[in-house]
Design an enzyme around this catalytic site. Structure first.
Site, short mmCIF file in Angstrom:
data_model
loop_
_atom_site.label_atom_id
_atom_site.label_comp_id
_atom_site.label_asym_id
_atom_site.label_seq_id
_atom_site.Cartn_x
_atom_site.Cartn_y
_atom_site.Cartn_z
N HIS A 156 -35.75 -0.96 16.39
CA HIS A 156 -35.54 0.38 16.85
C HIS A 156 -34.68 1.02 15.67
O HIS A 156 -33.77 0.40 15.37
CB HIS A 156 -34.60 0.46 18.22
CG HIS A 156 -34.89 1.62 19.05
ND1 HIS A 156 -33.96 2.96 18.52
CD2 HIS A 156 -35.39 1.91 20.07
CE1 HIS A 156 -34.23 3.60 19.32
NE2 HIS A 156 -35.00 3.32 20.28
N ARG A 202 -33.06 12.60 19.51
CA ARG A 202 -33.58 13.19 18.31
C ARG A 202 -34.61 14.05 18.90
O ARG A 202 -34.96 15.12 18.46
CB ARG A 202 -34.48 12.01 17.66
CG ARG A 202 -33.35 11.37 16.69
CD ARG A 202 -34.19 10.18 15.91
NE ARG A 202 -34.13 8.93 16.83
CZ ARG A 202 -35.47 8.16 16.98
NH1 ARG A 202 -36.49 8.32 16.37
NH2 ARG A 202 -35.04 7.20 17.66
#
Ligand SMILES: Cc1cc2nc3c(=O)[nH]c(=O)nc-3n(C[C@H](O)[C@H](O)[C@H](O)COP(=O)(O)OP(=O)(O)OC[C@H]3O[C@@H](n4cnc5c(N)ncnc54)[C@H](O)[C@@H]3O)c2cc1C
Ligand SMILES: *[C@@H]1O[C@H](CO)[C@@H](O)[C@H](O)[C@H]1NC(C)=O
Length: 499
Positions: free
Chosen positions: A271, A294
């Site tokens: 990740h 994000r």
């Protein structure tokens, strides 16, 4: 050296199903073994607190088709999983037919898994669509924290329905090896085969080594948290990376010692954004910065500059970050991490408010003003804001979320920004011991090792290149239940008295 005490369990041999690991796979196995008539289950865990990494799961568990989904005719789960498994579908080590059988066992049993958990009282009403899925099929409750909710419900149910003497949780007991006997095999052409007859474990408080006999279900989880051990062995490039998993050695060697085949071991999910906690920057275990930050508009900066489309795949973002030199640090443990800033403007922050409350509260992100930023970051934000207005990002980002800084043509030095440090982290290991659809552990050549089952993240041969979000909790329930049922059946086969 502790003395070896060869002590039988108080019962006769073979009346106990032994489950190693109290995460979701182990608890599911324990419950199903007892439901299937096992006289007693002993669940061993080296930790004092049950739940393993399962307790941290935050997105949810997949199931299709279920009553909670909007679409009632979701028949794409198998196809989505095959697509996600990628090139490894054509691997010569795990044959395509074998992988498809594991995948279809997983997807066919997913509806049943959700019903099983619902019947235990777990709230799974909220269904979301995660990356790689063609429809929404990841279930969680309104309170969030699905892993903890599921673990709590299963533990309570085990204690309520069975209780001491039937269900015994032995905490602080670390399994050190499998006990075997070379058993004559009914097929005359195969003269002898290793049979697993129990485990040897070490009690933390007394330091004693104890042996216990019975069919064994191994559910000790993956090796993402084994940064200098199995991870370094199979993926030297990832050695020393921090993880979302608790630091803990992988137990795969105990299974390969009795002949189990390990597959897909180099397939590791990374990740790109684990938080580097300013209060404890060298911690091996990191909290995940949700992808949503994000998605809602957050951007990533390296030395004040953007370097990637923040909505590119996890793999692409991680690779770009890791292609530069890691941050030098003085930690003797050889921790390897990078210094990337995750920046949200007020618009993105408002859209992610619920998450930010937690991260800011934990000190993982901080609120600041535009005027207090360094000059490079300031000019990057100004440039990016122009790109957002024009809808033209040189790095190829096409969706800007709720970014609003500078969008009205005016520049406000007092504007709020929220910043945190992030680094790539290992998250999940796709590889592990090869099992079949009955959760039997397979040796090289494909024979099942008698007396031994496995479930959960310790297993391999299913996810291939990439595990779909929500499918690991699912594999714990599906293969855990199968293993529990099969091991209980084996108990009857070898000990007629137990019937
Ligand atoms: C932060 C985070 C979020 C996640 N979110 C999701 C999600 O939303 N959905 C999803 O599907 N998946 C998610 N995952 C992945 C998923 O949680 C794990 O893959 C899964 O829980 C593994 O379960 P398990 O039962 O196989 O192992 P674990 O839950 O890790 O349990 C293994 C247990 O075995 C014990 N053990 C190990 N070795 C020994 C030994 N020798 N003797 C005795 N005991 C031993 C350990 O102490 C541990 O308690 C997430 C993972 C993390 C880290
Ligand atoms: C899953 O279901 C499909 C469709 O009914 C079937 O063809 C397949 O054999 C099943 N898989 C397993 C492992 O039972």
């Amino acid at each position: 050296m502790a003395a070896i005490v060869l002590q039988r369990a108080p019962e006769e041999p073979s009346t106990v199903v032994i489950v190693v690991g109290s995460g979701l796979a182990g608890l599911s196995a324990a419950y199903e073994a007892l439901k299937s008539g096992a006289t007693r289950v002993c669940l061993l865990d080296s930790d004092l607190k049950p739940g393993g990494n399962s307790i941290k799961a935050s997105s949810g568990i997949n199931g299709a088709p279920t009553q909670f989904q909007k679409t009632q005719d979701d028949d794409k789960f198998f196809d989505d999983t095959v697509r996600s498994a990628g090139k490894r579908m054509e691997s010569t080590v795990v044959r395509r037919a074998q992988r498809e059988e594991l995948i279809s066992t997983l997807t066919n049993s997913s509806k049943g898994a959700i019903e099983f958990l619902s019947a235990l009282g777990v709230d799974l009403n909220v269904v979301t669509q995660l990356g790689g899925h063609s429809v929404a099929r990841t279930h969680r409750g309104h309170g969030g924290a699905p892993g903890a909710a599921i673990i709590r419900a299963l533990l309570n149910k085990l204690k309520e329905d069975f209780g001491p003497g039937k269900f015994d949780l032995l905490s602080g007991c670390t399994v050190t090896k499998l006990l075997t006997s070379v058993a004559p095999w009914p097929v005359p052409t195969i003269a002898q085969r290793t049979r697993v007859i129990g485990v040897e474990y070490k009690e933390a408080d007394s330091g004693r080594l104890v042996s216990m006999e019975g069919p064994v279900i191994f559910a000790t989880g993956g090796f993402a948290g084994d940064a200098h051990g199995l991870l370094a062995q199979y993926r030297p490039d990832l050695a020393g990376l921090p993880s979302t998993n608790s630091p803990r050695p992988g137990m795969h060697g105990q299974l390969s010692d009795v002949g189990a085949q390990l597959v897909d071991m180099d397939s590791v999910q990374i990740h790109p954004t684990g938080f580097v906690d300013p209060a404890n920057p060298l911690a091996m275990c990191k909290i995940l910065a949700a992808e949503l930050l994000r998605g809602e508009g957050g951007i990533l900066l390296r030395e004040g500059q953007r370097f990637v489309d923040e909505l590119a795949t996890r793999e692409k973002i991680s690779n770009i970050i890791m292609s530069s030199d890691p941050t030098p640090n003085s930690d003797v443990s050889g921790l390897k991490q990078w210094n990337v800033q995750l920046v949200l403007d007020a618009g993105a922050a408002a859209a992610a408010a619920k998450h930010l409350e937690f991260y800011v509260g934990r000190g993982l992100m901080r609120k600041t003003k535009f005027r207090d930023l360094d000059p490079t970051t300031k000019s990057t934000l100004k440039e990016y804001s122009k790109a957002v207005i024009q809808g033209q990002d040189p790095l190829g980002r096409t969706y800007f979320g709720h970014w609003e800084l500078g969008q009205d043509g005016e520049w406000d030095d007092e504007a709020e920004v929220v910043i945190g440090s992030v680094t790539p982290v290992t998250h999940f290991t796709m590889g592990g011991v090869m099992i079949d659809k009955s959760a039997r552990v397979l040796a090289k050549g494909g024979n099942a090792i008698p007396g031994l089952w496995a479930a959960g993240e310790i297993t391999g041969g299913l996810h291939g290149d990439n595990r779909l979000g929500g499918s690991s909790l699912l594999e714990c329930v599906v293969f855990g239940r199968i293993a529990g049922h099969e091991a209980a059946k084996a108990l009857f086969a070898h000990s007629p008295k137990a019937l």
